[in-house]
Design a protein around this motif. Structure first.
Motif, short mmCIF file in Angstrom:
data_model
loop_
_atom_site.label_atom_id
_atom_site.label_comp_id
_atom_site.label_asym_id
_atom_site.label_seq_id
_atom_site.Cartn_x
_atom_site.Cartn_y
_atom_site.Cartn_z
N GLN A 1 6.46 -4.00 -1.02
CA GLN A 1 5.89 -4.93 0.25
C GLN A 1 4.33 -4.38 -0.02
O GLN A 1 3.63 -3.86 -1.04
N ASN A 2 3.72 -5.39 1.27
CA ASN A 2 2.02 -5.74 0.80
C ASN A 2 1.38 -5.78 -0.94
O ASN A 2 0.95 -6.13 -0.85
N PHE A 3 2.76 -6.38 -1.53
CA PHE A 3 1.90 -7.12 -2.65
C PHE A 3 2.26 -8.70 -3.00
O PHE A 3 3.50 -9.21 -2.03
N GLU A 4 1.82 -9.52 -3.02
CA GLU A 4 2.15 -10.92 -3.58
C GLU A 4 2.02 -11.59 -4.69
O GLU A 4 1.55 -10.95 -5.62
N ARG A 5 3.23 -12.58 -4.99
CA ARG A 5 3.08 -12.34 -6.79
C ARG A 5 1.79 -13.79 -7.41
O ARG A 5 1.26 -14.58 -6.56
N LEU A 6 1.33 -12.84 -8.71
CA LEU A 6 0.35 -14.26 -8.99
C LEU A 6 1.59 -15.41 -10.27
O LEU A 6 1.23 -16.08 -9.88
#
Length: 326
Positions: free
Chosen positions: A297-302
């Protein structure tokens, strides 16, 4: 003594010589007599009183030249009571005729020589300001400016909703191809290079974290290190020295197994990498399956990839990776 006096009237008869008479009043001026011969100088007689001024008579005609007259004198000086043959000075003549008319202009004379150069004139008064010019046409668009400097680090915001660190983070990304990969969004490229995995020498090994900048070498060398001993002697590529690099995908396995003698032959098989800088906190997540796991949660994919654990060398040496790092 006798004297013939010539007057305006007719000549009179010569009378007898009389005794010297008293001085009479001066009569009118007579006409100039005939010049006689020079006599002896007589005694100076008394000056008689000045007569009255007579009127101007009309100018007479020029007479003919007469014959020389006979001198009646015997050569002696004038007698007493006589008059000097020289008459008094006459009055000034009347003004001449009228002034003649002005003559015609004469012919134009020849052109004169050029005059001397004149002195510099005085500085003129400054002129008045001119009217404002017409507005010019719009010019061509200029060239694009250089990229601006990097902005300052932004505020982290509410850390309870988004894990963040305002410190700068450096990561390495490997393409496993012969092309340099790009940095993730909001990350800045620092440099690019070749993907290094592991060193081995004399039974010892050193692995590089593929998520750190040490795994991306800016230049490729088959043996990018030296062995230096306690005697201040360094040796290059001795004994069992080895270097391990990430390779590219899709190459012919037979060619990959063939001996490669030059760096030009080797480079097409070495993976390229890039080192990036950013302010976001990064981590890796493994699914233990063939599926790509979701981000917390609250992370996005690099980016997505495959889980890499360790590398082993000759004997019992090798090196592992940080599974929490990228």
């Amino acid at each position: 003594y006798q004297r013939r006096v010539r007057g305006n009237g007719q000549d009179g008869r010569v009378g007898p010589s009389g005794n010297p008479g008293l001085p009479g009043s001066q009569g009118p001026a007579g006409m100039p007599g005939v010049s006689g011969s020079k006599g002896t100088k007589g005694e100076t007689g008394d000056r008689g009183p000045q007569g009255y001024k007579g009127e101007y008579g009309p100018k007479g005609d020029l007479g003919e030249k007469g014959e020389p007259g006979v001198c009646p004198c015997d050569g002696n000086a004038a007698g007493e009571g006589g008059e000097d043959p020289t008459g008094d000075i006459g009055e000034a003549g009347k003004e001449g005729g009228q002034k003649g008319e002005q003559g015609s202009p004469g012919p134009i004379g020849p052109k004169g020589n050029p005059g001397l150069t004149g002195l510099p004139g005085m500085k003129g008064v400054p002129g008045t300001a001119g009217n404002q010019g017409i507005k010019g046409q719009k010019g061509d668009a200029g060239q694009n400016g250089k990229p601006g400097n990097d902005g300052k680090c932004g505020d982290c915001g509410n850390t309870a909703d988004w894990p963040c660190s305002c410190d700068t983070h450096v990561i390495a990304r490997h393409s496993q191809t012969d092309r340099v990969p790009s940095c993730p969004p909001h990350w800045v490229e620092l440099y690019s290079g070749y993907s290094l995995v592991y060193f081995e020498s004399q039974g010892y090994g050193l692995a590089q974290d593929l998520g750190g900048s040490g795994s991306c070498m800016e230049e490729f060398q088959v043996m990018p290190f030296l062995q230096c001993g306690s005697r201040n002697v360094c040796q290059h590529g001795q004994r069992t020295d080895k270097s391990f690099w990430l390779t590219t995908n899709g190459q012919d396995d037979i060619k990959a197994m063939a001996p490669l003698k030059t760096e030009d032959d080797i480079l097409p098989y070495i993976s390229r990498c890039v080192v990036c800088s950013g302010v976001q906190y990064t981590m890796a997540r493994h699914s233990y399956s063939n599926d790509i796991p979701d981000c917390p949660q609250n992370f996005e994919r690099l980016w997505a990839g495959y889980s890499y654990l360790m590398v082993s060398g000759g004997g019992g040496v090798g090196g592992g990776q940080d599974l929490g790092g990228i």
